[in-house]
Design a protein around this motif. Structure first.
Motif, PDB file in Angstrom:
ATOM      1  N   TRP A   1      26.438  66.086 -62.061  1.00 19.95           N
ATOM      2  CA  TRP A   1      26.618  66.810 -62.937  1.00 19.95           C
ATOM      3  C   TRP A   1      25.270  67.135 -63.969  1.00 19.95           C
ATOM      4  O   TRP A   1      24.507  67.918 -63.921  1.00 19.95           O
TER       5      TRP A   1
ATOM      6  N   ALA B   1      22.572  70.051 -63.851  1.00 13.33           N
ATOM      7  CA  ALA B   1      22.103  70.533 -65.115  1.00 13.33           C
ATOM      8  C   ALA B   1      20.548  70.754 -65.169  1.00 13.33           C
ATOM      9  O   ALA B   1      19.766  71.612 -65.705  1.00 13.33           O
TER      10      ALA B   1
ATOM     11  N   PHE C   1      19.668  73.991 -63.684  1.00 15.64           N
ATOM     12  CA  PHE C   1      19.703  75.195 -64.758  1.00 15.64           C
ATOM     13  C   PHE C   1      18.371  75.086 -65.618  1.00 15.64           C
ATOM     14  O   PHE C   1      17.740  75.938 -66.015  1.00 15.64           O
TER      15      PHE C   1
ATOM     16  N   SER D   1      15.724  78.035 -66.331  1.00 12.79           N
ATOM     17  CA  SER D   1      15.532  78.659 -67.502  1.00 12.79           C
ATOM     18  C   SER D   1      13.760  78.698 -67.744  1.00 12.79           C
ATOM     19  O   SER D   1      13.393  79.287 -68.262  1.00 12.79           O
TER      20      SER D   1
ATOM     21  N   SER E   1      20.133  87.734 -65.873  1.00 12.28           N
ATOM     22  CA  SER E   1      21.409  86.733 -65.599  1.00 12.28           C
ATOM     23  C   SER E   1      22.434  87.416 -64.990  1.00 12.28           C
ATOM     24  O   SER E   1      22.939  86.747 -63.935  1.00 12.28           O
TER      25      SER E   1
ATOM     26  N   ALA F   1      32.566  79.406 -66.340  1.00 16.22           N
ATOM     27  CA  ALA F   1      31.753  78.474 -67.142  1.00 16.22           C
ATOM     28  C   ALA F   1      30.121  78.350 -66.580  1.00 16.22           C
ATOM     29  O   ALA F   1      29.234  78.382 -67.184  1.00 16.22           O
ATOM     30  N   CYS F   2      30.008  78.713 -65.223  1.00 14.75           N
ATOM     31  CA  CYS F   2      28.876  78.635 -64.490  1.00 14.75           C
ATOM     32  C   CYS F   2      28.113  80.105 -64.864  1.00 14.75           C
ATOM     33  O   CYS F   2      27.050  79.976 -65.146  1.00 14.75           O
TER      34      CYS F   2
ATOM     35  N   SER G   1      26.835  79.864 -68.368  1.00 16.02           N
ATOM     36  CA  SER G   1      25.762  78.999 -68.560  1.00 16.02           C
ATOM     37  C   SER G   1      24.538  79.827 -68.091  1.00 16.02           C
ATOM     38  O   SER G   1      23.420  79.762 -68.908  1.00 16.02           O
TER      39      SER G   1
ATOM     40  N   VAL H   1      23.666  82.097 -70.929  1.00 16.17           N
ATOM     41  CA  VAL H   1      23.465  81.205 -72.253  1.00 16.17           C
ATOM     42  C   VAL H   1      21.645  80.675 -72.052  1.00 16.17           C
ATOM     43  O   VAL H   1      20.937  81.167 -73.096  1.00 16.17           O
ATOM     44  N   ILE H   2      21.386  80.362 -70.992  1.00 14.96           N
ATOM     45  CA  ILE H   2      20.118  79.872 -70.656  1.00 14.96           C
ATOM     46  C   ILE H   2      19.263  81.231 -70.396  1.00 14.96           C
ATOM     47  O   ILE H   2      18.135  80.851 -71.167  1.00 14.96           O
TER      48      ILE H   2
END
Length: 841
Positions: free
Chosen positions: A714, A718, A721, A725, A768, A809-810, A813, A816-817
């Motif tokens: 995980w 991350a 990700f 970003s 996104s 959730a992905c 994410s 959000v980023i």
């Protein structure tokens, strides 16, 4: 004309851009270094455990089925040319009771006089064992256990407990380095007595060779001379089964390292494209005053090399730290101590190649494009007329990669490749797929951004339309940013689903196979030695008399050889009325139970795949009495030692391997009496220094063992990700810079600060959403592929289930980023001075 100073000044003048590039490189390098160091440390730990155990002995003689044999029976082997000495010893996994509790240790029963020929001993204090009531420990292990010279301790063995005095403490080198220092030395006669061996018996015979003797020739000579049921082998070969159990973990880590590298490369490419676009006028001026195209290309490549080397240095340091965390996670999985991180040169050499090469490869084409731009175009900062033609070849390369990747996918899904080949192929498949999709991204930038802007229009309004127009003005830059976000989403969906599905499969397997209410053992098994500390069989009779006990069964772990494959045989008492405790792939439970009681075997699906056998076929077990043919009754899903296991009735195994000890007792309670029996069993086990686990305790332990590696994977996802970003920050910042005059005009004719801010945020949302749409499709397709591809590693299919909460959730994410990455550019745009913005060039 030297451009080095100019180049370095440009790097210093754009610290944020240089930092983003460094991070893109360092994250990719860190993932590779960490995973290579972790895998190398784990594998070398297994190999070196047995090599250190053998000392100077380059060969060892063992009995098939991990049994014992009469050392005098093979005494004539000492006359084989090249053999200097034969050193008998007793090796077993046992438990040592100290003031701090009970700990699992490797017990070595040695002849102090002969053993010096095979192993080196350096004493920190005291002396070597001489009497049967004496032991020697490693100094560090003794200190950690609160023990010192002269203390009395208790050893637990199949013949009961045995007290001994510590007479020596060894320095952490030579023989004392075995099993991370968790080793106990006793006399050979004491070791024999603890395991019920006769005066001449041993379970290992170290073969020390003459100096210069050929190991292969001596091995062949011994094989031709040895009696049936005995085998001469290299000590390190015993680590093969333990290493095989980590293949699936290594596959996941390798795939993540490849993906991290791909994502980092696209961030570097995107950064340099924007960097050189921003410096068009400077490049044109350099060309106008005499710099050649070759010099311009060389200047940019030097910048890339400097950043590549700096990023490699940062990534290498970060990789070492990350590897420490990964090694600790793997240590949880195998349940055995690992040595300190092995800083071998190969991962660092690989990093030194990958970092600069990745940076140079990602920079070469932007540098060529910048150098080939006409001077007038650069001075006037006009769009490059050849840009459209230049974007055709990536699409062509993407199509070629799709074809190649398709062939690799067919190979993976064919099921005809080995687990080792899959560990190499799967990262290539994932990396190739991601690269191909990113290369094809420019072809779909306009429709994707238009669709995203249309979906967002109710919230973004006019600002969203302006944002979409700005994104399509720079299709290459936008495509690369979409590509990095796309990679993050695809990796999270594919690898995440694989993890979730596999965890669910393990939990289902545990529910089906662990049906006993309680498990009683001496200590946890040693996964490196694939051995458990045995207990006296009469303990089962004592537990059976406790009120509330319905049934007590015994289980033994036996390492066996089937042809050239090594496997773990689980010899277990099968009840005639209770659940079978097997996750059968097919077959009637009652029929399989009857066949097990008749002496047949139930084989794990991965082992069956390796042996190419099916129910009804026969396998040949190498035993002390010679080859033994056993019929395969059924196949079962199995996770023990990675699936390289088989089950047989314990009584049938006892016919060719006397089982004088029990590794695990399985206790089934009467209905409604589990709670009261748990209290009785706890007292029973505490009085005998035994370990008690309820069914729930065992499942919690498995979850804890898996949590380390799962958490590490995980973390790696991350990091991908984080890389994504960086790409979004690059694009939004550059767009904001290029739109400075445009924002000035818009502000001059009435656009408010909040509207300018909303326009930048709309760009982020459009990016996104435009990446999420294809990312979700390709991510789920790859998730299915990964699920199907693990078959060679698992030996059985894992049910593929779409976890919609995880998909949401992905995608959230990614949004959000993108929003977080837009905050600084949005703030800069909102704070622009209108007059200064109108004068900006």
């Amino acid at each position: 004309m030297s451009l080095a100073r100019y180049s370095l000044r440009e790097l210093r003048g754009r610290p944020v851009r240089a930092l983003l590039t460094l991070l893109g490189i360092s994250i990719g390098v860190a993932a590779i270094v960490a995973i290579w160091l972790t895998v190398g440390t784990t594998r070398s730990a297994y190999r070196e455990m047995f090599t250190t155990l053998a000392g100077r002995a380059e060969l060892e003689i063992v009995a098939e089925g991990s049994g014992r044999f009469d050392a005098e029976e093979v005494a004539t082997l000492a006359r084989v040319p090249g053999v200097r000495a034969l050193v008998p010893n007793v090796q077993s996994h046992t438990a040592l009771a100290t003031g701090n509790g009970v700990v699992g240790v490797l017990l070595l029963g040695i002849d102090p006089r002969l053993d010096q020929l095979a192993r080196d001993y350096t004493f920190a204090e005291g002396r070597q064992v001489a009497g049967d009531d004496e032991i020697v420990l490693q100094a560090g292990f003794a200190r950690d256990s609160g023990l010192k010279l002269g203390d009395r301790v208790r050893l637990l063995s199949p013949r009961g407990s045995r007290e001994a005095t510590i007479v020596g403490l060894l320095a952490a080198q030579g023989a004392a380095a075995i099993a991370g220092g968790n080793v106990v030395f006793v006399t050979l006669s004491a070791g024999r007595a603890m395991h019920g061996f006769s005066e001449q018996e041993a379970n290992s015979l170290a073969v020390v060779l003459d100096e210069g003797a050929s190991v292969e020739r001596v091995e062949q000579a011994l094989a031709a001379t040895l009696p049936i049921g005995l085998r001469a082998q290299r000590p390190a070969s015993r680590s093969r089964l333990a290493q095989d159990s980590l293949l699936s973990t290594e596959q996941g880590l390798s795939a993540m390292s490849a993906v991290s590298l791909v994502a980092g490369a696209f961030v570097v490419l995107n950064t340099f494209l924007m960097n050189l676009s921003e410096r068009r006028r400077q490049m044109a001026i350099l060309r106008a005053i005499g710099a050649t195209r070759r010099q311009v290309v060389r200047m940019v490549l030097v910048e890339a090399l400097v950043l590549g080397l700096a990023g490699t240095a940062l990534g290498t340091a970060a990789g070492v730290l990350l590897s420490m965390a990964l090694t600790a996670a793997v240590q949880k999985v195998i349940g055995a101590p690992l040595p300190e991180l092995r800083l071998t040169p190969w991962p660092f050499v690989l990093a030194l190649v990958v970092g600069p090469v990745m940076s140079l490869a990602a920079t070469y084409l932007p540098a060529r494009q910048a150098a080939s731009r006409s001077i007038l175009t650069g001075l006037l900062q006009l769009d490059d007329e050849s840009a459209g033609a230049a974007r055709r070849w990536p699409a062509l390369l993407g199509v070629i990669l799709v074809a190649v990747d398709g062939a690799l996918i067919v190979t993976v899904l064919s099921g005809r490749i080995s687990a080792e080949q899959l560990t190499t192929l799967l990262p290539l498949v994932m990396g190739g797929c991601l690269v191909a999709c990113v290369l094809l991204m420019p072809l779909v930038v306009r429709p994707l951004t238009r669709l995203a802007a249309w979906l967002l229009h109710p919230w973004t309004g006019l600002e969203g339309k302006l944002a979409q127009r700005q994104l399509t003005r720079r299709p290459t830059r936008t495509a690369l940013t979409l590509g990095v976000l796309f990679i993050a989403i695809v990796v999270a969906l594919s690898m995440g689903h694989s993890l979730i599905n596999n965890v669910q499969d393990v939990q289902e397997w545990t529910r089906r196979t662990i049906t006993s209410d309680f498990l009683v053992r001496s200590v946890m098994p040693d996964t490196g030695l694939l051995a458990a500390a045995g207990m006296p069989p009469n303990l089962g009779e004592s537990m059976a008399r406790l009120p509330g006990v319905a049934r007590v069964g015994a289980l033994n772990f036996v390492t066996v050889r089937i042809g050239e494959a090594r496997a773990l045989l689980l010899a277990r008492d099968q009840s005639v009325d209770g659940p079978l405790s097997l996750d059968l792939v097919a077959g009637d439970e009652a029929d399989v139970r009857a066949r097990l009681l008749a002496g047949e075997a139930v084989v794990g699906t991965l082992l069956a795949r390796r042996l190419n056998v099916a129910p009804g076929d026969t396998i040949e077990l190498a035993t002390r009495q010679g080859p033994r043919t056993v019929r395969v009754a059924a196949l079962t899903t199995e996770y023990t030692v990675g699936g390289m296991a088989l089950y047989m009735e314990r009584a049938a195994v006892s016919e060719w391997l006397p089982l004088r000890a029990v590794d695990v007792f399985m206790v089934v309670t009467r209905p409604g009496q589990a709670k009261s029996l748990g209290v009785e069993l706890k007292q029973f086990c505490e009085s005998r220094n035994l370990m008690l686990q309820s069914q729930q305790d065992f499942r919690v332990m498995l979850d804890r063992m898996m949590s380390g590696v799962l958490g590490s994977l995980w973390l790696l996802m991350a990091l991908v990700f984080v890389v994504a970003s960086l790409g979004v920050v690059n694009t939004l910042t550059m767009n904001a810079l290029e739109q400075t005059r445009e924002f000035g005009v818009l502000r001059a004719i009435g656009m408010q600060r909040r509207q300018a801010r909303k326009m930048v945020i709309s760009e982020a949302l459009t990016l996104s959403l435009a990446s999420a749409l294809p990312g979700a499709v390709v991510g789920m397709a790859l998730a299915w592929l990964v699920n199907r591809a693990v078959y060679p590693l698992m030996g059985h299919p894992v049910d593929f289930q779409i976890e919609w909460w995880f998909v949401a959730a992905c995608l959230a994410s990614a949004v959000v980023i993108s929003l977080l990455a837009s905050l600084l550019p949005a703030r800069r745009v909102a704070g622009l001075n209108v007059v200064s913005a109108l004068q900006y060039e």
